[in-house]
Design a protein around this motif. Structure first.
Motif, mmCIF file in Angstrom:
data_model
loop_
_atom_site.group_PDB
_atom_site.id
_atom_site.type_symbol
_atom_site.label_atom_id
_atom_site.label_comp_id
_atom_site.label_asym_id
_atom_site.label_seq_id
_atom_site.Cartn_x
_atom_site.Cartn_y
_atom_site.Cartn_z
ATOM 1 N N VAL A 315 0.783 -1.166 -0.012
ATOM 2 C CA VAL A 315 -0.068 -0.226 -0.159
ATOM 3 C C VAL A 315 1.088 1.312 0.118
ATOM 4 C CG1 VAL A 315 -1.751 1.251 1.417
ATOM 5 C CG2 VAL A 315 -1.930 -1.231 1.214
ATOM 6 N N THR A 316 1.831 1.184 0.753
ATOM 7 C CA THR A 316 2.739 2.132 0.711
ATOM 8 C C THR A 316 3.590 2.755 -0.235
ATOM 9 O OG1 THR A 316 4.313 3.755 2.489
ATOM 10 C CG2 THR A 316 4.785 1.433 2.025
ATOM 11 N N ARG A 317 4.044 1.392 -0.936
ATOM 12 C CA ARG A 317 4.735 1.513 -2.281
ATOM 13 C C ARG A 317 3.861 2.106 -3.224
ATOM 14 N NH1 ARG A 317 7.026 -3.108 -0.262
ATOM 15 N NH2 ARG A 317 5.639 -4.334 -1.455
ATOM 16 N N GLU A 318 2.572 1.759 -3.479
ATOM 17 C CA GLU A 318 1.800 2.258 -4.238
ATOM 18 C C GLU A 318 1.222 3.603 -4.275
ATOM 19 O OE1 GLU A 318 1.151 0.648 -7.336
ATOM 20 O OE2 GLU A 318 2.569 -0.750 -6.609
ATOM 21 N N GLY A 319 0.941 3.990 -2.835
ATOM 22 C CA GLY A 319 0.955 5.142 -2.635
ATOM 23 C C GLY A 319 1.610 6.066 -2.787
ATOM 24 N N TYR A 320 3.058 5.700 -2.997
ATOM 25 C CA TYR A 320 4.156 6.831 -3.414
ATOM 26 C C TYR A 320 4.078 7.128 -4.692
ATOM 27 C CZ TYR A 320 9.000 8.292 -4.299
ATOM 28 O OH TYR A 320 9.841 8.867 -4.854
ATOM 29 N N ARG A 321 3.738 5.939 -5.538
ATOM 30 C CA ARG A 321 3.518 6.127 -6.847
ATOM 31 C C ARG A 321 2.442 7.035 -7.280
ATOM 32 N NH1 ARG A 321 8.509 6.073 -8.787
ATOM 33 N NH2 ARG A 321 9.590 3.905 -8.494
ATOM 34 N N ILE A 322 1.113 6.909 -6.664
ATOM 35 C CA ILE A 322 -0.131 7.694 -6.754
ATOM 36 C C ILE A 322 0.296 9.071 -6.566
ATOM 37 C CG2 ILE A 322 -2.279 8.214 -5.998
ATOM 38 C CD1 ILE A 322 -2.594 5.096 -5.519
ATOM 39 N N LEU A 323 1.183 9.440 -5.483
ATOM 40 C CA LEU A 323 1.438 10.618 -5.122
ATOM 41 C C LEU A 323 2.358 11.329 -6.358
ATOM 42 C CD1 LEU A 323 1.384 13.357 -3.024
ATOM 43 C CD2 LEU A 323 3.323 11.890 -1.847
ATOM 44 N N GLN A 324 3.358 10.738 -6.769
ATOM 45 C CA GLN A 324 4.174 11.008 -7.701
ATOM 46 C C GLN A 324 3.436 11.367 -8.977
ATOM 47 O OE1 GLN A 324 6.881 8.070 -9.484
ATOM 48 N NE2 GLN A 324 8.615 9.418 -9.074
ATOM 49 N N GLU A 325 2.502 10.701 -9.317
ATOM 50 C CA GLU A 325 1.586 10.684 -10.716
ATOM 51 C C GLU A 325 0.819 12.251 -10.377
ATOM 52 O OE1 GLU A 325 0.067 11.048 -14.275
ATOM 53 O OE2 GLU A 325 1.883 9.680 -13.526
ATOM 54 N N ALA A 326 0.193 12.323 -9.253
ATOM 55 C CA ALA A 326 -0.526 13.277 -8.999
ATOM 56 C C ALA A 326 0.128 14.811 -8.875
ATOM 57 C CB ALA A 326 -1.440 13.470 -7.377
ATOM 58 N N LEU A 327 1.609 14.754 -8.353
ATOM 59 C CA LEU A 327 2.242 16.041 -8.433
ATOM 60 C C LEU A 327 2.885 16.264 -9.784
ATOM 61 C CD1 LEU A 327 4.307 15.518 -5.126
ATOM 62 C CD2 LEU A 327 2.472 17.080 -5.394
ATOM 63 N N THR A 328 2.946 15.229 -10.393
ATOM 64 C CA THR A 328 3.451 15.372 -11.927
ATOM 65 C C THR A 328 2.716 16.096 -12.643
ATOM 66 O OG1 THR A 328 5.221 13.480 -11.763
ATOM 67 C CG2 THR A 328 4.344 14.228 -14.061
ATOM 68 N N ASN A 329 1.173 15.799 -12.596
ATOM 69 C CA ASN A 329 0.194 16.099 -13.311
ATOM 70 C C ASN A 329 -0.167 17.542 -12.854
ATOM 71 O OD1 ASN A 329 -0.753 14.049 -14.655
ATOM 72 N ND2 ASN A 329 -2.322 13.183 -13.585
#
Length: 405
Positions: A315-329
């Protein structure tokens, strides 16, 4: 080459011939014990055909026999590189796994019996054909040859030589037909069982899921690094300030190094499937993302509550990628705007929310292909959570809820 001669010129015709001749060994070996091969009559031949069946049926019930027969069938009925590797070519229809059920054992036993019957018939047919060739060759030169041919050739004369190629072609076509029949029977009797097909389908599904996960990893990591680099470079050019340019270059370098680390980790997984991948970043490493966004000019406010360190690894690993994608957008579509990030762990759920004002020229959408947001939703769904992305009032919101229990 004319189609008539093509079966005679193919190597597979002769490997299948050998495959059938190997099957005749059991019948001839048994005939040496009983009833013998000295002038056998019709009843003796029936016995020669029948006795090996009593040995082959129990052998077919041994699980490992199916693997041996499957390997032999792949190599001799379907010769070539594809016969040694599962996943391509005709030989895919032949299993090389031991029998896992009584149905598999029964099919293997039937295969052994049919191979014995057809193999013994082909051996006798081939032997009689070659004996006839010897008789014809002898008659063509004025001699009589004492062969095993059941019907002696009478007379002599050079014209008997004309029958030799006819007999050889007929023999080879008979052999080719028998080999074709065995190749058609192999997938039916040695083919994968329902359980094996299901296991292969599950393995294929796992491979596709892993490829999708790697694609998302590369999209998020490399996309974030390039977005930050583009934004920083544009801001540095517009600012014309040496100090700001220095900070922008530092941010580009740091983001690029992180992206190279992610790329190397993914390539290690692709090159060496047996080697464990290096540690993937988690939400506890989120400061790296936030600092990168701030260095690009975004004003990021963060609210963290709850025991973030106790969130399970996936969960925490996928959460990191989700946050990364959101900030990139945010950086890609809205530029350097204020961003509110919320990370909250409560009630056995992780809530991740990223909000930013919509720029007037964007209207109510972020544009782009939407592949990044689709990846966010896929990650959330795989973990049993859900994601909501889109405009809320005059803000763009990415809100993800993931179970952590």
């Amino acid at each position: 080459m004319p189609r008539f001669w093509r079966p005679l010129a193919r190597a597979v015709t002769y490997t299948r011939w050998l495959h059938l001749l190997c099957a005749s060994v059991v019948g001839f070996a048994c005939s040496f014990v009983y009833p013998g091969l000295v002038d056998p009559d019709f009843g003796d031949w029936l016995t020669i055909y029948a006795i090996p069946v009593a040995l082959l049926v129990p052998a077919g019930l041994v699980p490992v026999v199916r693997r041996a027969e499957g390997l032999q069938a792949r190599l001799m009925l379907f010769p070539g590189g594809h016969a040694r590797v599962a996943g391509s070519g005709e030989a895919d229809g032949v299993s090389v796994a031991p029998s896992a059920s009584w149905r598999d054992r029964g099919r293997t036993a039937l295969w052994l019996v049919l191979r014995h019957l057809l193999g013994l018939s082909v051996a006798l047919f081939s032997g009689q054909a070659m004996a006839l060739v010897l008789e014809l060759a002898g008659a063509s030169v004025g001699q009589h040859v004492d062969s095993t041919w059941r019907f002696a050739v009478t007379g002599t004369g050079w014209w008997y030589a004309a029958g030799i190629p006819v007999v050889l072609v007929a023999m080879l076509y008979g052999v080719a037909g028998a080999g074709w029949a065995m190749a058609r029977l192999a997938p039916l009797l040695l083919g994968p069982s329902a359980a094996e097909r299901l296991a292969a389908l599950e393995e294929r599904t796992e491979q596709l899921l892993e490829r999708n996960r790697i694609a998302r990893e590369l999209h998020d990591s490399i996309g974030h690094a390039l977005t930050v680099a583009v934004v920083q470079a544009g801001a540095a050019r517009a600012a014309g300030d040496p100090a700001f340019t220095e900070r922008a270059l530092d941010a580009i370098e740091e983001t690029g190094r992180a992206a190279l680390d992610d790329l190397e980790r993914v390539l290690v997984v692709l090159r060496e499937s047996e080697r464990p991948a290096s540690t993937r970043p988690t939400l506890q490493d989120a400061d790296r993302l936030l600092d990168s966004a701030r260095a690009a000019g975004a004003k990021v406010d963060v609210e963290v509550s709850g025991p973030l360190e106790k969130v399970p690894g996936p969960v925490t690993r996928e959460g990191y990628r989700i946050l990364q994608e959101a900030l990139t957008n945010v950086l890609r579509h809205s530029g350097t705007v204020p961003v509110a990030v919320t990370l909250r762990v409560a009630d056995a759920r992780l809530v991740l929310e990223v909000r930013n004002p919509l720029p007037p020229e964007r209207g109510t959408g972020h544009g782009g292909t939407g592949s990044g947001l689709r990846g966010v939703r896929e990650r959330a769904a795989l973990l049993g959570g859900h994601a909501r992305t889109g405009p809320v009032g005059d803000e763009w919101q990415v809100r993800v809820e993931l179970p952590v229990a």
